[in-house]
Design an enzyme around this catalytic site. Sequence first.
Site, PDB file in Angstrom:
ATOM      1  CG  HIS A   1      -0.147   1.681  -9.216  1.00 32.53           C
ATOM      2  ND1 HIS A   1      -0.382   1.341  -7.902  1.00 32.53           N
ATOM      3  CD2 HIS A   1      -1.217   2.424  -9.607  1.00 32.53           C
ATOM      4  CE1 HIS A   1      -1.540   1.854  -7.509  1.00 32.53           C
ATOM      5  NE2 HIS A   1      -2.050   2.520  -8.519  1.00 32.53           N
TER       6      HIS A   1
ATOM      7  CG  LEU B   1      10.166 -16.467  -2.042  1.00 27.60           C
ATOM      8  CD1 LEU B   1      10.021 -16.514  -0.521  1.00 27.60           C
ATOM      9  CD2 LEU B   1      10.446 -15.029  -2.501  1.00 27.60           C
TER      10      LEU B   1
ATOM     11  CG  ASP C   1      -2.036   0.984   1.151  1.00 31.58           C
ATOM     12  OD1 ASP C   1      -2.266   1.525   0.063  1.00 31.58           O
ATOM     13  OD2 ASP C   1      -2.689   1.223   2.174  1.00 31.58           O
TER      14      ASP C   1
HETATM   15  C1  FPP Z   1      -2.146   0.051  -3.249  1.00 33.80           C
HETATM   16  O1  FPP Z   1      -1.642   1.365  -3.222  1.00 33.80           O
HETATM   17  C2  FPP Z   1      -1.643  -0.647  -4.435  1.00 33.80           C
HETATM   18  C3  FPP Z   1      -2.412  -1.248  -5.388  1.00 33.80           C
HETATM   19  C4  FPP Z   1      -3.895  -1.284  -5.334  1.00 33.80           C
HETATM   20  C5  FPP Z   1      -1.798  -1.861  -6.573  1.00 33.80           C
HETATM   21  C6  FPP Z   1      -0.555  -2.674  -6.288  1.00 33.80           C
HETATM   22  C7  FPP Z   1       0.109  -2.938  -7.554  1.00 33.80           C
HETATM   23  C8  FPP Z   1       1.435  -3.024  -7.722  1.00 33.80           C
HETATM   24  C9  FPP Z   1       2.416  -2.905  -6.618  1.00 33.80           C
HETATM   25  C10 FPP Z   1       1.985  -3.169  -9.086  1.00 33.80           C
HETATM   26  C11 FPP Z   1       1.936  -4.517  -9.727  1.00 33.80           C
HETATM   27  C12 FPP Z   1       2.487  -5.642  -8.975  1.00 33.80           C
HETATM   28  C13 FPP Z   1       3.051  -6.747  -9.491  1.00 33.80           C
HETATM   29  C14 FPP Z   1       3.019  -7.963  -8.675  1.00 33.80           C
HETATM   30  C15 FPP Z   1       3.706  -6.816 -10.800  1.00 33.80           C
HETATM   31  P1  FPP Z   1      -2.644   2.590  -3.444  1.00 33.80           P
HETATM   32  O2  FPP Z   1      -2.795   2.840  -4.886  1.00 33.80           O
HETATM   33  O3  FPP Z   1      -3.938   2.304  -2.728  1.00 33.80           O
HETATM   34  O4  FPP Z   1      -1.872   3.759  -2.751  1.00 33.80           O
HETATM   35  P2  FPP Z   1      -2.516   4.987  -1.979  1.00 33.80           P
HETATM   36  O5  FPP Z   1      -3.257   4.438  -0.789  1.00 33.80           O
HETATM   37  O6  FPP Z   1      -1.329   5.797  -1.580  1.00 33.80           O
HETATM   38  O7  FPP Z   1      -3.421   5.706  -2.930  1.00 33.80           O
END
Ligand code: FPP
Length: 256
Positions: free
Chosen positions: A49, A143, A32
Amino acid sequence: MKLKNLRFFGRREKSVTPDFSRLPQHIAIIMDGNGRWATSRALPRTAGHRAGSENFRRIATLCNDIGVRYLTVYAFSTENWSRPRAEVEAIMGLFREYLLEACEELTKKNISLRIVGDTSPLSDEIKSLIRETDRLSQGNTGLHVNVCLNYGGRAEIVHAAQALSREVQEGRLRPEDITAAHIDAHLDTAGVPDPDLIIRPSGELRTSNFLLWQSAYAEYYFTPVLWPDFDETELYRAIADFQGRSRRFGGIEKKK
Ligand code: FPP
C-alpha cells in the site's frame, strides 16, 4: 478469469507514445494489486500500500505534466472496511501522511484535490486535513484529482435516489421531471465530467462498484501489471490503446 491467461495481452509492445494533442480528458484508475506486489517480494501487505501510495503521487504528477484534466483514483471502497483492522489502519495512516504533505505539493504543482465518498466514519484529524486541503487547493487550475475514499457506486446511487425522493415528497420536483442530470447532480462526483478511460491494473476483470453510473460510456483498459509497477510506460500504453478505440456513444461511426 485472470488476465494473464489471455493470449492477446501476451503480445505487448515495448513502449508507445500517445498523441498528446488528444488525451482523454478524464482518466480513472482502480489502484489494485498492492497486496500481491508486496507478497511476491516477501513483504507485508502494508508495504504494498505504501508503494501504491507513492505510485499514485507519481502518476498524478505525470497526468498533470502532460495535460490530463481529471484523474480519479479508487483508494478505499465501502467494502474495504472488512479487511483486517491493522491493514485498514495502515491505509488510513497513508491517507493521513499524504494529506499532511499534500497542500505544499499541490500548490507547487497547481493541482486541486477532492475527496469523493462518505468521509463521516474517518478520524477527526483526517476529516480536518481533508477540509484544509480542499480549501487550499480548490483554486488550482491544473489537474483535478479525485480520491475515492469510503466510496461505493451503489451507495452513491442510493443516496441520490433518497435525495430526489425527498424533493418529490416536499413537492419541489415531479417524478416525471427527473432526468439523468438530476442523478448526476446528486452523486459524490457532482460537477466532474464522466471518465473517458478507466484503467484496472492487476489482472482482475471487474468494476468492483467503481463509478457505476459515470462509466456508462467509458473505455476500459485492463492490464496484468500490478499497481505499484504501473509506470509512465504503462500509462502511455493505456492512453495509446484508448486513442485507437472508436467511441460511438450508442451511435454509428461518423464519416471522415
Ligand atoms: C487494492 O489493492 C488497494 C487498496 C484497497 C488500497 C489502495 C490504497 C493506496 C494505493 C494507498 C493510499 C492512497 C493514497 C491516495 C494516499 P489490494 O490490497 O486489493 O491488492 P491485492 O488484490 O493484490 O491484494
